[in-house]
Design an enzyme around this catalytic site. Structure first.
Site, PDB file in Angstrom:
ATOM      1  N   ASN A   9       0.876  -1.170   0.000  1.00  0.00           N
ATOM      2  CA  ASN A   9       0.000   0.000   0.000  1.00  0.00           C
ATOM      3  C   ASN A   9       0.913   1.220   0.000  1.00  0.00           C
ATOM      4  OD1 ASN A   9      -1.869   1.978   0.361  1.00  0.00           O
ATOM      5  ND2 ASN A   9      -2.771   1.119   2.231  1.00  0.00           N
ATOM      6  N   ARG A  92      -2.529  -2.128  -3.495  1.00  0.00           N
ATOM      7  CA  ARG A  92      -3.775  -1.432  -3.217  1.00  0.00           C
ATOM      8  C   ARG A  92      -3.787  -0.148  -4.043  1.00  0.00           C
ATOM      9  NH1 ARG A  92      -6.532   0.148   2.512  1.00  0.00           N
ATOM     10  NH2 ARG A  92      -8.377   1.001   1.525  1.00  0.00           N
ATOM     11  N   HIS A 181     -13.475   2.148  -0.332  1.00  0.00           N
ATOM     12  CA  HIS A 181     -13.465   1.114   0.723  1.00  0.00           C
ATOM     13  C   HIS A 181     -13.993  -0.216   0.166  1.00  0.00           C
ATOM     14  CE1 HIS A 181     -13.922   4.200   4.233  1.00  0.00           C
ATOM     15  NE2 HIS A 181     -12.655   3.872   4.080  1.00  0.00           N
ATOM     16  N   HIS A 209     -18.667   0.539   7.256  1.00  0.00           N
ATOM     17  CA  HIS A 209     -17.231   0.669   7.539  1.00  0.00           C
ATOM     18  C   HIS A 209     -17.030   2.023   8.208  1.00  0.00           C
ATOM     19  CE1 HIS A 209     -12.836   0.094   6.628  1.00  0.00           C
ATOM     20  NE2 HIS A 209     -12.913   1.378   6.957  1.00  0.00           N
ATOM     21  N   LEU A 210     -16.855   2.003   9.524  1.00  0.00           N
ATOM     22  CA  LEU A 210     -16.728   3.257  10.271  1.00  0.00           C
ATOM     23  C   LEU A 210     -15.330   3.329  10.881  1.00  0.00           C
ATOM     24  CD1 LEU A 210     -20.162   3.102  12.159  1.00  0.00           C
ATOM     25  CD2 LEU A 210     -19.688   4.074   9.908  1.00  0.00           C
ATOM     26  N   GLY A 211     -14.529   4.234  10.344  1.00  0.00           N
ATOM     27  CA  GLY A 211     -13.172   4.422  10.863  1.00  0.00           C
ATOM     28  C   GLY A 211     -12.840   5.890  10.754  1.00  0.00           C
ATOM     29  N   GLY A 213     -11.874   7.154   7.992  1.00  0.00           N
ATOM     30  CA  GLY A 213     -12.710   7.324   6.801  1.00  0.00           C
ATOM     31  C   GLY A 213     -13.889   6.388   6.980  1.00  0.00           C
ATOM     32  N   ARG A 242     -13.116  14.642   7.393  1.00  0.00           N
ATOM     33  CA  ARG A 242     -13.854  14.986   6.170  1.00  0.00           C
ATOM     34  C   ARG A 242     -15.305  15.315   6.509  1.00  0.00           C
ATOM     35  NH1 ARG A 242     -12.283   9.716   2.903  1.00  0.00           N
ATOM     36  NH2 ARG A 242     -10.425   9.506   4.163  1.00  0.00           N
ATOM     37  N   ARG A 285     -12.137   7.843  20.128  1.00  0.00           N
ATOM     38  CA  ARG A 285     -11.932   7.536  21.558  1.00  0.00           C
ATOM     39  C   ARG A 285     -11.813   8.819  22.365  1.00  0.00           C
ATOM     40  NH1 ARG A 285      -7.472   3.258  19.990  1.00  0.00           N
ATOM     41  NH2 ARG A 285      -7.334   4.885  18.443  1.00  0.00           N
ATOM     42  N   GLY A 331     -12.309   0.707  12.452  1.00  0.00           N
ATOM     43  CA  GLY A 331     -11.867   1.027  13.816  1.00  0.00           C
ATOM     44  C   GLY A 331     -13.017   1.350  14.765  1.00  0.00           C
ATOM     45  N   GLY A 333     -16.479   0.906  13.962  1.00  0.00           N
ATOM     46  CA  GLY A 333     -17.508  -0.140  13.841  1.00  0.00           C
ATOM     47  C   GLY A 333     -17.171  -1.401  14.622  1.00  0.00           C
ATOM     48  N   ASN A 335     -14.980  -1.623  17.230  1.00  0.00           N
ATOM     49  CA  ASN A 335     -14.546  -1.450  18.624  1.00  0.00           C
ATOM     50  C   ASN A 335     -15.430  -0.577  19.491  1.00  0.00           C
ATOM     51  OD1 ASN A 335     -12.009  -2.880  18.277  1.00  0.00           O
ATOM     52  ND2 ASN A 335     -11.425  -1.166  16.984  1.00  0.00           N
ATOM     53  N   GLU A 385      -8.500  -6.015   4.959  1.00  0.00           N
ATOM     54  CA  GLU A 385      -8.289  -5.629   3.563  1.00  0.00           C
ATOM     55  C   GLU A 385      -7.075  -6.328   2.964  1.00  0.00           C
ATOM     56  OE1 GLU A 385      -8.962  -1.647   5.196  1.00  0.00           O
ATOM     57  OE2 GLU A 385      -9.700  -1.116   3.216  1.00  0.00           O
TER      58      GLU A 385
HETATM   59  P1  ADP Z   1      -8.640   4.290   9.068  1.00  0.00           P
HETATM   60  O1  ADP Z   1      -9.859   4.786   8.350  1.00  0.00           O
HETATM   61  O2  ADP Z   1      -7.543   5.312   9.142  1.00  0.00           O
HETATM   62  O3  ADP Z   1      -8.207   2.910   8.669  1.00  0.00           O
HETATM   63  P2  ADP Z   1      -9.477   2.970  11.479  1.00  0.00           P
HETATM   64  O4  ADP Z   1     -10.408   2.034  10.780  1.00  0.00           O
HETATM   65  O5  ADP Z   1      -8.260   2.422  12.098  1.00  0.00           O
HETATM   66  O6  ADP Z   1      -9.106   4.198  10.570  1.00  0.00           O
HETATM   67  O7  ADP Z   1     -10.338   3.724  12.610  1.00  0.00           O
HETATM   68  C1  ADP Z   1      -9.811   4.701  13.412  1.00  0.00           C
HETATM   69  C2  ADP Z   1     -10.920   5.187  14.334  1.00  0.00           C
HETATM   70  O8  ADP Z   1     -11.377   4.104  15.152  1.00  0.00           O
HETATM   71  C3  ADP Z   1     -10.484   6.302  15.274  1.00  0.00           C
HETATM   72  O9  ADP Z   1     -11.465   7.312  15.325  1.00  0.00           O
HETATM   73  C4  ADP Z   1     -10.398   5.576  16.603  1.00  0.00           C
HETATM   74  O10 ADP Z   1     -10.641   6.431  17.690  1.00  0.00           O
HETATM   75  C5  ADP Z   1     -11.511   4.578  16.472  1.00  0.00           C
HETATM   76  N1  ADP Z   1     -11.377   3.518  17.482  1.00  0.00           N
HETATM   77  C6  ADP Z   1     -10.456   2.548  17.559  1.00  0.00           C
HETATM   78  N2  ADP Z   1     -10.638   1.819  18.702  1.00  0.00           N
HETATM   79  C7  ADP Z   1     -11.696   2.355  19.330  1.00  0.00           C
HETATM   80  C8  ADP Z   1     -12.395   2.078  20.556  1.00  0.00           C
HETATM   81  N3  ADP Z   1     -12.014   1.079  21.355  1.00  0.00           N
HETATM   82  N4  ADP Z   1     -13.432   2.860  20.893  1.00  0.00           N
HETATM   83  C9  ADP Z   1     -13.815   3.876  20.103  1.00  0.00           C
HETATM   84  N5  ADP Z   1     -13.213   4.204  18.949  1.00  0.00           N
HETATM   85  C10 ADP Z   1     -12.174   3.438  18.560  1.00  0.00           C
END
Ligand code: ADP
Length: 401
Positions: A9, A92, A181, A209-211, A213, A242, A285, A331, A333, A335, A385
């Protein structure tokens, strides 16, 4: 004996790599080169218990690739004995435009298509191309496969992917919705069907997919019907930095106040979302911690993020007609029980009944988090991925698919 696949990547200032043995799905080790193009960079590699990390300047991707290949085959701290063990490479690539609608072997034509799509992926496609060219040079004769983030979404019908702008812009500028994604939505939707022991054809699902991005996809019978990102990864949900969907008229209005197109682009991509509203951070977090302590901006950011996911979820349920499964990944979704609870709140009349005890504190595992009486199954399925890229590469190079 399995085949070792290198997954690359190549980003604007970083190079991530992973070595995987297929078809055993065995993760051998991975590494990251950071701060390429600055005066001092860093390379980190992990292989089981072995972890190496050191600083050195990486003036460009060529030096980064060189060091990565050297370190992964290092006699003491390496992952493999020799780079000749690498039997295929998976790259990627962010944007495949309208021509690259599935993972494919890299050819001159494919490179041309990736170049053409630079217009819509200006930050990612150029470094992706550098990665491909470097790997071709450094590993001659090794098959290279491009895996596109847009590809899984190519099944969207025209009334979903077109924008209601003058139609000629579609032909003239390629303006349409592509979605991103895709590798994650593909992996998670297939894995969910696998877990449920069902044929993907028999399932309608919404993958969330919640991260940092974020995007949602409505996957109807295994094929994407709609997804929340568009021409670029800016459309759709509110994200870490964003803005997602906003009234497009805001742009000419801000332009009248003197903002240039480049400034607006930067604001919408880097200074908005959770960061823009919380005035604090883009990290969920930290947002939740601050909200818990009474920070009103952080609470507003969280409420807005969740509300916008809920709105998309409802609209995709309407678009699908019948939804069997809602899957959380990424991240947040995977956690974050708080976001998942808030998103699914008050949706009982729509058939979503979350099991609050199961949901609470659940992290990074495959699980059902809805109650038995919930008409729609709600699940968490961690994305992978890299594995999806390795699966695509293996299929194309070694199974001739
Ligand atoms: P990217 O889109 O960069 O791949 P990720 O999928 O790793 O990002 O997601 C990052 C996000 O996930 C951040 O906002 C982070 O705070 C959140 N995150 C990771 N672990 C937790 C958790 N235990 N509780 C709440 N949010 C979390």
């Amino acid at each position: 004996m399995g085949k070792i696949i290198l997954i690359l990547n190549s980003g604007s200032s970083s190079l991530k790599y992973e070595l995987m043995q297929m078809p055993e799905r065995k993760r051998l080790g991975k590494g990251l080169v950071e701060r390429i193009g600055t005066s001092m960079g860093k390379i980190t590699q992990t292989c089981g218990e072995k972890k190496v990390s050191y600083e050195m300047p990486f003036p460009d991707h060529k030096v980064a690739m060189n060091e990565a290949l050297k370190l992964m085959s290092d006699k003491d701290s390496g992952i493999i004995k020799d780079t000749s063990e690498i039997k295929a490479v998976g790259h990627r690539v962010l944007h495949g435009g309208s021509k690259c609608i599935e993972s494919m072997l890299v050819t001159d034509d494919v490179i041309k298509h990736i170049e053409e799509a630079v217009a819509w992926g200006p930050l990612h496609n150029p470094p992706n191309l550098i990665g491909i060219r470097e790997a071709q040079k450094r590993l001659p004769g090794v098959p290279q496969v491009a895996v596109f983030d847009t590809a899984f979404h190519h099944t969207m019908p025209p009334h979903v992917y077109m924008y209601p702008l003058p139609k000629e812009y579609y032909k003239k500028y390629g303006i349409r919705r592509y979605g991103f994604h895709g590798t994650s939505h593909k992996f998670v939707s297939k894995r969910t069907a696998e877990i449920l022991k069902k044929d993907p054809k028999d399932l309608n699902m919404i993958t969330c997919h919640l991260g940092n991005g974020s995007s949602l996809a409505a996957v109807k019978g295994g094929k994407v019907f709609d997804t929340s990102m568009g021409l670029t990864p800016l459309e759709g949900l509110m994200m870490g930095t964003r803005c997602g969907d906003i009234d497009p008229a805001i742009l000419p209005y801000l332009a009248k106040h003197g903002f240039t197109a480049a400034e607006l682009d930067n604001i919408m991509n880097k200074k908005s979302g959770l960061l823009g509203i919380s005035c604090l951070t883009n990290d969920m977090r930290d947002i939740e911690d601050a909200a818990e302590k009474g920070n009103k901006d952080a609470q507003l950011a969280l409420d807005m993020f969740v509300y916008r996911v809920k709105k998309y979820l409802g609209s995709y349920m309407a678009a699908l007609g019948k939804t069997d499964v809602i899957v959380f990944t990424g991240g947040i979704g995977e956690n974050d029980g708080i976001s998942r609870r808030m998103i699914c709140e008050n949706m009982e009349s729509l058939g979503i009944v979350l099991d609050l005890d199961k949901n609470e504190g659940l992290r990074g595992t495959e699980a059902v988090i809805s109650k038995p009486e919930s008409k729609i199954l709600v699940m968490t399925v961690p994305t992978n991925e890299e594995l999806q890229i390795a699966l695509d590469v293996y299929e194309i190079v070694f199974e001739g698919k």
